[in-house]
Design an enzyme around this catalytic site. Sequence first.
Site, short mmCIF file in Angstrom:
data_model
loop_
_atom_site.label_atom_id
_atom_site.label_comp_id
_atom_site.label_asym_id
_atom_site.label_seq_id
_atom_site.Cartn_x
_atom_site.Cartn_y
_atom_site.Cartn_z
N GLY A 15 -14.91 -10.03 -7.00
CA GLY A 15 -15.48 -11.34 -7.35
C GLY A 15 -16.94 -11.38 -6.90
N ARG A 25 -31.51 -6.02 -3.67
CA ARG A 25 -32.97 -5.93 -3.51
C ARG A 25 -33.34 -5.28 -2.17
NH1 ARG A 25 -36.24 -9.65 -0.84
NH2 ARG A 25 -38.41 -9.87 -1.56
N ARG A 76 -13.41 -5.45 -11.73
CA ARG A 76 -12.20 -5.04 -11.01
C ARG A 76 -11.69 -3.81 -11.75
NH1 ARG A 76 -11.61 -10.75 -10.41
NH2 ARG A 76 -12.23 -11.28 -8.28
N GLY A 106 -15.88 -7.56 -1.47
CA GLY A 106 -14.96 -8.21 -0.54
C GLY A 106 -13.92 -7.26 0.02
N ASP A 107 -12.80 -7.81 0.46
CA ASP A 107 -11.80 -7.00 1.16
C ASP A 107 -11.24 -5.87 0.28
OD1 ASP A 107 -10.59 -8.90 -0.45
OD2 ASP A 107 -8.99 -9.38 0.97
N THR A 129 -18.75 -11.60 -0.64
CA THR A 129 -17.66 -12.39 -1.23
C THR A 129 -17.79 -13.82 -0.73
OG1 THR A 129 -15.26 -12.76 -1.26
CG2 THR A 129 -16.12 -11.58 0.64
N ASP A 131 -15.32 -15.61 -0.09
CA ASP A 131 -14.10 -15.95 0.65
C ASP A 131 -14.25 -15.94 2.19
OD1 ASP A 131 -13.02 -16.11 -1.84
OD2 ASP A 131 -11.44 -14.62 -1.53
N ASP A 133 -13.53 -13.48 4.05
CA ASP A 133 -12.24 -12.92 4.51
C ASP A 133 -12.38 -11.52 5.09
OD1 ASP A 133 -12.87 -11.58 2.19
OD2 ASP A 133 -10.99 -12.00 1.15
N GLY A 174 -10.65 -19.03 -2.28
CA GLY A 174 -10.35 -18.33 -1.03
C GLY A 174 -8.96 -17.75 -1.17
N ARG A 175 -8.90 -16.56 -1.76
CA ARG A 175 -7.62 -15.95 -2.13
C ARG A 175 -6.55 -16.08 -1.05
NH1 ARG A 175 -7.05 -12.63 -6.61
NH2 ARG A 175 -9.14 -11.92 -7.06
N HIS A 219 -11.25 -44.32 1.04
CA HIS A 219 -10.91 -43.11 0.28
C HIS A 219 -10.31 -42.11 1.24
CE1 HIS A 219 -15.06 -42.31 1.76
NE2 HIS A 219 -14.38 -41.31 2.27
N1 LIG Z 1 -6.40 -0.44 -1.91
C1 LIG Z 1 -7.44 -0.12 -2.69
N2 LIG Z 1 -7.82 1.15 -2.84
C2 LIG Z 1 -8.87 1.50 -3.61
N3 LIG Z 1 -9.61 0.61 -4.29
C3 LIG Z 1 -9.30 -0.68 -4.19
C4 LIG Z 1 -8.20 -1.13 -3.39
N4 LIG Z 1 -8.12 -2.48 -3.48
C5 LIG Z 1 -9.12 -2.85 -4.31
N5 LIG Z 1 -9.84 -1.79 -4.73
C6 LIG Z 1 -10.95 -1.78 -5.69
O1 LIG Z 1 -11.86 -2.82 -5.41
C7 LIG Z 1 -11.98 -3.68 -6.55
C8 LIG Z 1 -12.30 -5.07 -6.11
O2 LIG Z 1 -11.27 -5.59 -5.32
P1 LIG Z 1 -10.92 -7.16 -5.35
O3 LIG Z 1 -9.84 -7.37 -4.36
O4 LIG Z 1 -10.67 -7.58 -6.76
O5 LIG Z 1 -12.27 -7.89 -4.97
P2 LIG Z 1 -13.03 -8.05 -3.58
O6 LIG Z 1 -13.65 -6.76 -3.23
O7 LIG Z 1 -14.06 -9.06 -3.88
O8 LIG Z 1 -12.02 -8.50 -2.58
C9 LIG Z 1 -10.64 -3.51 -7.27
O9 LIG Z 1 -10.71 -3.85 -8.62
C10 LIG Z 1 -10.39 -2.03 -7.09
O10 LIG Z 1 -11.12 -1.27 -8.01
O1 LIG Z 2 -12.86 -14.13 -10.72
P1 LIG Z 2 -11.39 -14.30 -10.83
O2 LIG Z 2 -10.74 -13.10 -11.40
O3 LIG Z 2 -11.02 -15.57 -11.50
O4 LIG Z 2 -10.82 -14.36 -9.35
C1 LIG Z 2 -10.87 -15.50 -8.55
C2 LIG Z 2 -10.90 -15.06 -7.11
O5 LIG Z 2 -12.13 -14.49 -6.81
C3 LIG Z 2 -12.64 -15.01 -5.60
O6 LIG Z 2 -13.66 -15.92 -5.93
C4 LIG Z 2 -13.20 -13.91 -4.77
O7 LIG Z 2 -12.15 -13.07 -4.42
P2 LIG Z 2 -12.25 -11.50 -4.52
O8 LIG Z 2 -13.67 -11.22 -4.18
O9 LIG Z 2 -11.28 -11.01 -3.51
O10 LIG Z 2 -11.92 -11.08 -5.90
C5 LIG Z 2 -11.45 -15.74 -4.95
O11 LIG Z 2 -11.87 -16.81 -4.15
C6 LIG Z 2 -10.68 -16.17 -6.15
O12 LIG Z 2 -9.31 -16.28 -5.87
MG LIG Z 3 -11.21 -10.31 -1.85
#
Ligand SMILES: Nc1ncnc2c1ncn2[C@@H]1O[C@H](COP(=O)(O)OP(=O)(O)O)[C@@H](O)[C@H]1O
Ligand SMILES: O=P(O)(O)OC[C@H]1O[C@](O)(COP(=O)(O)O)[C@@H](O)[C@@H]1O
Ligand SMILES: [Mg+2]
Length: 324
Positions: A15, A25, A76, A106-107, A129, A131, A133, A174-175, A219
């Site tokens: 995200g 940058r 993703r 993010g995570d 991110t 979130d 998190d 916030g997942r 409210h």
């Molecule tokens: N356990 C994992 N091992 C390897 N790559 C991962 C794993 N989890 C996520 N990723 C990669 O990171 C991308 C982004 O993860 P996602 O959870 O969607 O977003 P965020 O990094 O913002 O939390 C995923 O689409 C995938 O390509």
């Molecule tokens: O962009 P999408 O696919 O609708 O996902 C929404 C999710 O992305 C976020 O904005 C960021 O989460 P991740 O970075 O883990 O994907 C969350 O808060 C929300 O649940």
């Molecule tokens: Mg995340």
Amino acid sequence: MMSAVKKIAVLTSGGDSQGMNAAIRAVVRTALFNGLEVFGVQRGYQGLLNDDMRQMDLRSVGDIIQRGGTVLQSARCKEFTTPEGQQKGAEILRARGIDGLIVIGGDGSYQGANKLSKLGIKTMGLPGTIDNDISFTDYTIGFDTAVGVVVDAVNKLRDTMSSHERSSVVEVMGRHCGDIALFAGLASGAESILVPEVPFNLDDVAERMRHNFEAGKRHSIVLVAEGVGKGEDICNGIIERCPTVEPRVTVLGHIQRGGSPTPFDRILASRLGDFAVQQLMSGVSGKGCGIINGELVATDIDLVVNTKKEFNMELYELATRLSQ
Ligand SMILES: Nc1ncnc2c1ncn2[C@@H]1O[C@H](COP(=O)(O)OP(=O)(O)O)[C@@H](O)[C@H]1O
Ligand SMILES: O=P(O)(O)OC[C@H]1O[C@](O)(COP(=O)(O)O)[C@@H](O)[C@@H]1O
Ligand SMILES: [Mg+2]
């Protein structure tokens, strides 16, 4: 000083978040100022697997510090979650002679960065991110801006809710993490903050709202982190228990991920982007970068991904006390 890396790449993944551009940058300009070559990978890990990258120069990152989104695009990528996908990603980087990678995400993206690191790629994570998190950093890039968006929305909702003596249920992002709800709730004076980290009872929430109106409030605001469920279900649950508080539901959705980053996020992104490059140059890798009590820190990425971010109960209790 001799740099441990000569050619690096940067990508944004998962995200998107406001301030990712400021981080790109900072990475690009710090790398160039130090004589490194730097490549921007398009569309996160998907772009890496497609070998979709371009060399960046000083002008590639001009006029972006103030923009939300990411000029490198984000994605993703399912294929990258497989060992074969990760192996392929590492090979593509090696074939290009890229000896360092900075992952802004993010995570989930950090999990991917950890895998690449274990395959011998010098990798650094930057927390990007909304979130908040990611552990071993007080703040992630984009969180402050997202909280600002929520607070601004709640201010507006208060106006109309007060006129009609209604209550508002506001669902925020916030997942699995309640930080957006917590910080925005404290900053906007929400009466109830529902987060995945703290168990709650809807009977108590509804009773509190009823009591608030009786005590003269005009409210009542309930902030719901999406991790506990849909705002609509919470709203219906309150209507069943106490229809007189007349709740209306608002889902803020992706509005929270847009807009110009706050100065806080721009400064955080600039400092962290610069820091990650300096770390790679001095031979450090396999770390997640963060800020703790104002200090930049680099923590083993394996530890970062295996440690759940601690919830700030003190702030939660403060918000509850002050909103009576
Ligand atoms: N356990 C994992 N091992 C390897 N790559 C991962 C794993 N989890 C996520 N990723 C990669 O990171 C991308 C982004 O993860 P996602 O959870 O969607 O977003 P965020 O990094 O913002 O939390 C995923 O689409 C995938 O390509
Ligand atoms: O962009 P999408 O696919 O609708 O996902 C929404 C999710 O992305 C976020 O904005 C960021 O989460 P991740 O970075 O883990 O994907 C969350 O808060 C929300 O649940
Ligand atoms: Mg995340």
